[in-house]
Design an enzyme around this catalytic site. Structure first.
Site, PDB file in Angstrom:
ATOM      1  N   ASP A 115      23.495  54.007  81.725  1.00 53.40           N
ATOM      2  CA  ASP A 115      23.541  54.272  83.165  1.00 53.40           C
ATOM      3  C   ASP A 115      23.004  55.656  83.478  1.00 53.40           C
ATOM      4  O   ASP A 115      22.462  55.885  84.564  1.00 53.40           O
ATOM      5  CB  ASP A 115      24.986  54.192  83.691  1.00 53.40           C
ATOM      6  CG  ASP A 115      25.555  52.786  83.608  1.00 53.40           C
ATOM      7  OD1 ASP A 115      24.889  51.910  83.035  1.00 53.40           O
ATOM      8  OD2 ASP A 115      26.671  52.570  84.119  1.00 53.40           O
ATOM      9  N   ASP A 146      20.425  55.440  89.183  1.00 57.97           N
ATOM     10  CA  ASP A 146      21.058  55.271  87.871  1.00 57.97           C
ATOM     11  C   ASP A 146      19.938  54.926  86.883  1.00 57.97           C
ATOM     12  O   ASP A 146      19.039  54.135  87.216  1.00 57.97           O
ATOM     13  CB  ASP A 146      22.056  54.101  87.882  1.00 57.97           C
ATOM     14  CG  ASP A 146      23.447  54.511  88.343  1.00 57.97           C
ATOM     15  OD1 ASP A 146      23.592  55.595  88.937  1.00 57.97           O
ATOM     16  OD2 ASP A 146      24.390  53.711  88.124  1.00 57.97           O
ATOM     17  N   HIS A 185      21.740  47.731  88.598  1.00 57.46           N
ATOM     18  CA  HIS A 185      21.290  47.773  87.209  1.00 57.46           C
ATOM     19  C   HIS A 185      20.415  46.568  86.855  1.00 57.46           C
ATOM     20  O   HIS A 185      20.855  45.422  86.887  1.00 57.46           O
ATOM     21  CB  HIS A 185      22.460  47.918  86.231  1.00 57.46           C
ATOM     22  CG  HIS A 185      23.187  49.219  86.435  1.00 57.46           C
ATOM     23  ND1 HIS A 185      24.351  49.526  85.812  1.00 57.46           N
ATOM     24  CD2 HIS A 185      22.871  50.304  87.206  1.00 57.46           C
ATOM     25  CE1 HIS A 185      24.750  50.735  86.193  1.00 57.46           C
ATOM     26  NE2 HIS A 185      23.860  51.225  87.041  1.00 57.46           N
ATOM     27  N   ASP A 187      19.460  45.634  84.054  1.00 57.92           N
ATOM     28  CA  ASP A 187      19.645  45.020  82.741  1.00 57.92           C
ATOM     29  C   ASP A 187      20.602  43.823  82.719  1.00 57.92           C
ATOM     30  O   ASP A 187      20.909  43.294  81.640  1.00 57.92           O
ATOM     31  CB  ASP A 187      20.018  46.062  81.675  1.00 57.92           C
ATOM     32  CG  ASP A 187      21.199  46.927  82.065  1.00 57.92           C
ATOM     33  OD1 ASP A 187      21.825  46.645  83.096  1.00 57.92           O
ATOM     34  OD2 ASP A 187      21.487  47.894  81.324  1.00 57.92           O
ATOM     35  N   ARG A 240      19.926  35.535  90.701  1.00 59.73           N
ATOM     36  CA  ARG A 240      19.411  36.694  91.447  1.00 59.73           C
ATOM     37  C   ARG A 240      17.878  36.654  91.425  1.00 59.73           C
ATOM     38  O   ARG A 240      17.244  37.250  90.555  1.00 59.73           O
ATOM     39  CB  ARG A 240      19.887  37.978  90.788  1.00 59.73           C
ATOM     40  CG  ARG A 240      21.376  38.111  90.736  1.00 59.73           C
ATOM     41  CD  ARG A 240      21.785  39.260  89.837  1.00 59.73           C
ATOM     42  NE  ARG A 240      23.204  39.533  89.955  1.00 59.73           N
ATOM     43  CZ  ARG A 240      23.861  40.378  89.169  1.00 59.73           C
ATOM     44  NH1 ARG A 240      23.231  41.024  88.209  1.00 59.73           N
ATOM     45  NH2 ARG A 240      25.141  40.585  89.347  1.00 59.73           N
ATOM     46  N   SER A 243      29.471  41.790  86.148  1.00 55.43           N
ATOM     47  CA  SER A 243      29.420  40.362  86.449  1.00 55.43           C
ATOM     48  C   SER A 243      29.264  39.526  85.165  1.00 55.43           C
ATOM     49  O   SER A 243      28.981  40.064  84.092  1.00 55.43           O
ATOM     50  CB  SER A 243      28.231  40.095  87.364  1.00 55.43           C
ATOM     51  OG  SER A 243      27.031  40.274  86.630  1.00 55.43           O
ATOM     52  N   CYS A 254      23.909  48.264  78.276  1.00 58.81           N
ATOM     53  CA  CYS A 254      24.600  49.369  78.973  1.00 58.81           C
ATOM     54  C   CYS A 254      25.226  50.341  77.978  1.00 58.81           C
ATOM     55  O   CYS A 254      25.254  51.548  78.206  1.00 58.81           O
ATOM     56  CB  CYS A 254      25.740  48.839  79.823  1.00 58.81           C
ATOM     57  SG  CYS A 254      25.318  47.551  80.970  1.00 58.81           S
TER      58      CYS A 254
HETATM   59  N1  ABU Z   1      25.562  47.541  84.206  1.00 52.77           N
HETATM   60  C1  ABU Z   1      25.116  46.214  84.329  1.00 52.77           C
HETATM   61  C2  ABU Z   1      26.075  45.400  85.158  1.00 52.77           C
HETATM   62  C3  ABU Z   1      25.393  44.710  86.232  1.00 52.77           C
HETATM   63  C4  ABU Z   1      26.102  43.462  86.673  1.00 52.77           C
HETATM   64  O1  ABU Z   1      27.298  43.343  86.528  1.00 52.77           O
HETATM   65  O2  ABU Z   1      25.474  42.568  87.166  1.00 52.77           O
END
Ligand code: ABU
Length: 381
Positions: free
Chosen positions: A114, A204, A252, A254, A271, A307, A359
């Site tokens: 991050d 970030d 983010h 990733d 998404r 998530s 991450c």
């Molecule tokens: N740091 C990645 C988390 C992003 C998400 O929860 O979708």
């Protein structure tokens, strides 16, 4: 696994997400907090002991499990000949302040990705956009100081620290969001109407996907246009592509759009990219963009702001080898079919501490140089 020098030959170099990894930072779960409320973030987890307005350390037994998985991951990487360094946790329960604000807690240092952006021989400390994360860079200073001493070519940079006054955030954003109708929320997603204003650059590091000359930056709820503009001016020899996705308050890149190896990217099946021309751009350059597999979880795990799409949050060790959360059976099968050697890593307990395998790491050294993987550019992207 300490911050002591185990290899006298530190070299900072990493241009993309896939070249052979030789040196990496792996985060620690120690003392991670459910953050105190602040303009950008309010946790509201009453069923797990943290109703709106409350804050405090994540339970000790959760921390111990997360640290065990992080330590095992670090050992696995070391067994493959990869040097692993670890950050120095602070007392994240302390109140912090600048002349502009006071914040009742910090966050933690599990997700170095991050904060640290490595591009070539340069590591940038990102601005961050949450007050609880403003001082997080201090956890990495012992390592960065060490790299600076050991590698005469290491460019150590810090993006301008944002003031993070109330002007950095849209006033009363979360209350207003709750009042929005589904149609209004939809409209906000298309307008990328997130909490950050354009008062000052914010980003970030985990919002940036690296592919040699091309850097893809997610215009997310923690990265604003000014932050992307700062990156564009800073990396004037690179091409910066601003991208965004169909997701309210997404953050983010990733767990949303992952660059796996030259010619192959993994796209979140929910998404969808909203940036015009983005998929055309990949196609025009002979990149295949595949939708990710179904994640193992249906919803956010307890006390986690991350998530189920951490299923995509993987660490590529080289163009043929990928580390994947061991609970993500379907994602592992998909990678297997795509020709990767899949390394399963038990990591589910780390999620509440801020992320998955990508991450939890920050590149220091990958073999390789800056290549042009996208020779065919598209005007306006
Ligand atoms: N740091 C990645 C988390 C992003 C998400 O929860 O979708």
């Amino acid at each position: 696994m300490s911050t002591e020098n185990k290899s006298p030959k530190t070299v900072v170099n990493s241009w993309n997400e896939w070249d052979p990894l030789k040196h990496v930072i792996v985060g620690r779960a120690d003392g991670t907090m459910v953050q105190a409320p602040e303009p950008s973030t309010e946790r509201d987890w009453p069923e797990h002991g943290f109703p709106l307005g409350t804050y405090g350390p994540l339970p000790r037994e959760m921390e111990a499990k997360a640290n065990e998985q992080l330590d095992n991951f670090a050992n696995l990487l070391e067994a493959r000949g990869i040097r692993v360094d670890r950050p120095a946790p602070l007392d994240f329960s302390q109140t912090v302040q600048t002349p502009d604000w006071e914040q009742k807690s910090m966050f933690g240092c599990m997700p170095p990705r991050d904060l640290l952006l490595t591009v070539g021989n340069e590591i940038i400390e990102a601005t961050m956009s949450q007050r609880s994360r403003w001082f997080e860079y201090l956890c990495y200073r012992p390592l960065l100081e060490q790299y600076f001493k050991e590698d005469p070519f290491f460019r150590w940079e810090a993006a301008p620290k944002p003031r993070l006054t109330d002007e950095t955030y849209k006033a009363d954003y979360w209350r207003q969001w709750e009042k929005k109708s589904p149609e209004e929320k939809e409209k906000a997603i298309y307008a990328h109407d997130w909490i950050l204003t354009e008062k000052e650059p914010c980003f970030d590091a985990a919002d940036i996907g690296r592919a040699g000359k091309d850097l893809f930056v997610y215009h997310s709820s923690v990265t604003n246009r000014a932050g992307i503009d700062w990156l564009r001016r800073h990396f004037s020899n690179h091409r910066i592509h601003s991208i965004w996705f169909y997701e309210a308050h997404g953050f983010h890149i990733d767990a949303t759009f992952v660059l796996l190896r030259p010619g192959l990217a993994l796209s979140n099946r929910k998404r969808k990219p909203l940036t015009p021309h983005m998929l055309d751009f990949f196609k025009k350059n002979d990149w295949e963009v595949v939708e990710c597999a179904k994640p193992a979880l249906d919803d956010y795990p307890p006390l986690s702001f991350c998530s189920p799409w951490l299923s995509m949050n993987t660490l590529v060790l080289d163009p043929k080898t990928i580390c994947v959360d061991a609970q993500e059976i379907e994602q592992m099968e998909q990678f297997d079919k795509l020709g990767f050697e899949v390394v399963p890593v038990e990591f589910a307990d780390v999620s509440p501490f801020g992320g998955g395998l990508h991450c939890a790491t920050a590149d220091v050294y990958r073999e390789g140089t800056c290549e042009d993987y996208f020779p065919h550019q598209i005007e306006g992207f």
